[in-house]
Design a protein around this motif. Structure first.
Motif, short mmCIF file in Angstrom:
data_model
loop_
_atom_site.label_atom_id
_atom_site.label_comp_id
_atom_site.label_asym_id
_atom_site.label_seq_id
_atom_site.Cartn_x
_atom_site.Cartn_y
_atom_site.Cartn_z
N ALA A 75 0.84 -1.20 0.00
CA ALA A 75 0.00 0.00 0.00
C ALA A 75 0.87 1.25 0.00
O ALA A 75 1.91 1.30 0.66
N ILE A 76 0.44 2.26 -0.77
CA ILE A 76 1.15 3.54 -0.81
C ILE A 76 0.20 4.64 -0.35
O ILE A 76 -1.01 4.57 -0.57
N THR B 274 -9.31 16.70 2.10
CA THR B 274 -9.59 16.98 3.51
C THR B 274 -8.41 16.66 4.41
O THR B 274 -8.56 16.56 5.62
N ASN B 275 -7.24 16.47 3.83
CA ASN B 275 -6.00 16.21 4.58
C ASN B 275 -6.05 14.94 5.41
O ASN B 275 -5.42 14.86 6.45
N GLN B 276 -6.83 13.97 4.99
CA GLN B 276 -6.85 12.67 5.63
C GLN B 276 -5.89 11.77 4.87
O GLN B 276 -5.70 11.94 3.67
N THR B 277 -5.29 10.82 5.57
CA THR B 277 -4.37 9.91 4.90
C THR B 277 -5.15 8.73 4.34
O THR B 277 -5.85 8.03 5.06
N GLY C 15 -3.35 -1.43 -5.25
CA GLY C 15 -4.05 -1.88 -6.45
C GLY C 15 -5.33 -1.08 -6.63
O GLY C 15 -5.31 0.14 -6.69
N SER C 16 -6.47 -1.77 -6.66
CA SER C 16 -7.74 -1.08 -6.84
C SER C 16 -8.48 -0.86 -5.52
O SER C 16 -9.62 -0.42 -5.51
N GLN C 17 -7.84 -1.15 -4.40
CA GLN C 17 -8.45 -1.01 -3.07
C GLN C 17 -7.84 0.19 -2.35
O GLN C 17 -6.63 0.41 -2.41
N CYS C 18 -8.67 0.99 -1.66
CA CYS C 18 -8.19 2.13 -0.89
C CYS C 18 -8.61 1.99 0.57
O CYS C 18 -9.65 1.40 0.87
N PHE C 19 -7.81 2.58 1.45
CA PHE C 19 -8.04 2.49 2.89
C PHE C 19 -7.84 3.86 3.52
O PHE C 19 -6.87 4.55 3.23
N LEU C 20 -8.76 4.26 4.40
CA LEU C 20 -8.67 5.50 5.14
C LEU C 20 -8.10 5.21 6.51
O LEU C 20 -8.62 4.37 7.25
N GLU C 21 -7.01 5.92 6.87
CA GLU C 21 -6.43 5.76 8.20
C GLU C 21 -7.31 6.47 9.21
O GLU C 21 -7.69 7.62 9.03
N THR C 22 -7.68 5.77 10.27
CA THR C 22 -8.52 6.34 11.31
C THR C 22 -8.09 5.75 12.65
O THR C 22 -7.15 4.96 12.71
N HIS C 23 -8.74 6.15 13.72
CA HIS C 23 -8.41 5.64 15.05
C HIS C 23 -9.65 5.07 15.71
O HIS C 23 -10.76 5.57 15.52
#
Length: 72
Positions: A36-37, A43-46, A51-59
């Motif tokens: 993952a890159i 909105t300045n979220q990471t 590949g074709s999947q995305c992930f939002l970093e949260t807590h």
């Protein structure tokens, strides 16, 4: 197709293979795929892409987790 990692009470745990394939939108991961890159959104979220999947970093309760989201 790779087998998804074990599911633990709402979260997917680490896996030795690719964990992005077949992960449903909204699923939570405790560990990102090794390939993952990081990408940014307005909105300045990471957000991470693998590949074709995305992930939002949260807590969640102080622990960093990654929510599967539609890619921007």
């Amino acid at each position: 197709m790779p087998v998804p990692p074990p599911y633990y009470g709402g979260y997917y745990g680490p896996s030795s293979g690719s964990i992005a394939a077949g992960i449903a939108i909204g699923a939570m991961l405790t560990v990102l795929p090794a390939t993952a890159i990081a990408i940014s959104n307005s909105t300045n979220q990471t957000i991470y892409r693998d590949g074709s999947q995305c992930f939002l970093e949260t807590h969640d309760g102080g622990a960093k987790v990654y929510k599967a989201i539609p890619c921007p």
